[in-house]
Design a protein around this motif. Sequence first.
Motif, PDB file in Angstrom:
ATOM      1  N   MET A  85       0.835  -1.606   0.434  1.00  0.00           N
ATOM      2  CA  MET A  85       0.288  -0.429   0.199  1.00  0.00           C
ATOM      3  C   MET A  85       1.261   1.415   0.026  1.00  0.00           C
ATOM      4  N   THR A  86       0.303   2.227  -1.346  1.00  0.00           N
ATOM      5  CA  THR A  86       1.090   3.223  -0.992  1.00  0.00           C
ATOM      6  C   THR A  86       0.060   5.409  -0.430  1.00  0.00           C
ATOM      7  N   CYS A  87      -1.451   4.373  -0.755  1.00  0.00           N
ATOM      8  CA  CYS A  87      -1.509   5.637  -0.918  1.00  0.00           C
ATOM      9  C   CYS A  87      -2.872   6.053  -0.193  1.00  0.00           C
ATOM     10  N   SER A  96      -8.031   2.453   0.795  1.00  0.00           N
ATOM     11  CA  SER A  96     -10.002   2.621   0.494  1.00  0.00           C
ATOM     12  C   SER A  96     -10.029   0.945  -0.337  1.00  0.00           C
ATOM     13  N   ALA A  97      -9.522   0.159  -1.225  1.00  0.00           N
ATOM     14  CA  ALA A  97      -9.984  -0.835  -1.963  1.00  0.00           C
ATOM     15  C   ALA A  97      -9.379  -1.791  -0.920  1.00  0.00           C
ATOM     16  N   ALA A 155      -1.264   2.522   5.021  1.00  0.00           N
ATOM     17  CA  ALA A 155      -0.497   3.095   4.502  1.00  0.00           C
ATOM     18  C   ALA A 155       0.573   3.244   4.794  1.00  0.00           C
ATOM     19  N   ALA A 156       1.097   4.185   5.503  1.00  0.00           N
ATOM     20  CA  ALA A 156       2.008   4.303   5.748  1.00  0.00           C
ATOM     21  C   ALA A 156       2.657   3.485   7.157  1.00  0.00           C
ATOM     22  N   SER A 157       1.752   2.621   7.629  1.00  0.00           N
ATOM     23  CA  SER A 157       3.288   1.716   8.616  1.00  0.00           C
ATOM     24  C   SER A 157       2.457   0.608   8.011  1.00  0.00           C
ATOM     25  N   GLY A 158       1.221   0.133   7.148  1.00  0.00           N
ATOM     26  CA  GLY A 158       0.956  -0.938   6.535  1.00  0.00           C
ATOM     27  C   GLY A 158       0.263  -1.632   7.607  1.00  0.00           C
ATOM     28  N   SER A 159      -1.236  -1.211   8.366  1.00  0.00           N
ATOM     29  CA  SER A 159      -1.735  -1.565   9.592  1.00  0.00           C
ATOM     30  C   SER A 159      -2.660  -1.973   9.384  1.00  0.00           C
ATOM     31  N   LEU A 160      -3.822  -2.810   9.326  1.00  0.00           N
ATOM     32  CA  LEU A 160      -5.005  -2.923   8.868  1.00  0.00           C
ATOM     33  C   LEU A 160      -5.137  -3.941  10.575  1.00  0.00           C
ATOM     34  N   VAL A 161      -6.209  -2.971  10.967  1.00  0.00           N
ATOM     35  CA  VAL A 161      -7.158  -2.967  12.309  1.00  0.00           C
ATOM     36  C   VAL A 161      -8.774  -4.166  11.945  1.00  0.00           C
TER      37      VAL A 161
END
Length: 70
Positions: free
Chosen positions: A12-14, A19-20, A38-44
């Motif tokens: 992820m970059t943006c 959103s996707a 996206a900056a940290s690559g986290s999904l919670v």
Amino acid sequence: MTQTTEYTVTGMTCGHCESAVRTEVSKIAGVETVAVDAASGSLVIGSTAPLSDVDVLAAVDEAGYEAARA
């Protein structure tokens, strides 16, 4: 009671990427909240029941990214 599950997403970059991922993960039954960065690559993910890692990883894959349980 809401359960929280965390994943690391690569690629992820943006905001469009966020959103996707958010859109696809939100389609999983039981998901109440989705926070993507996206900056940290986290999904919670906040859910009403335990989530299947297979379902989450498939949803992230559908969005075009790769994830792993954090």
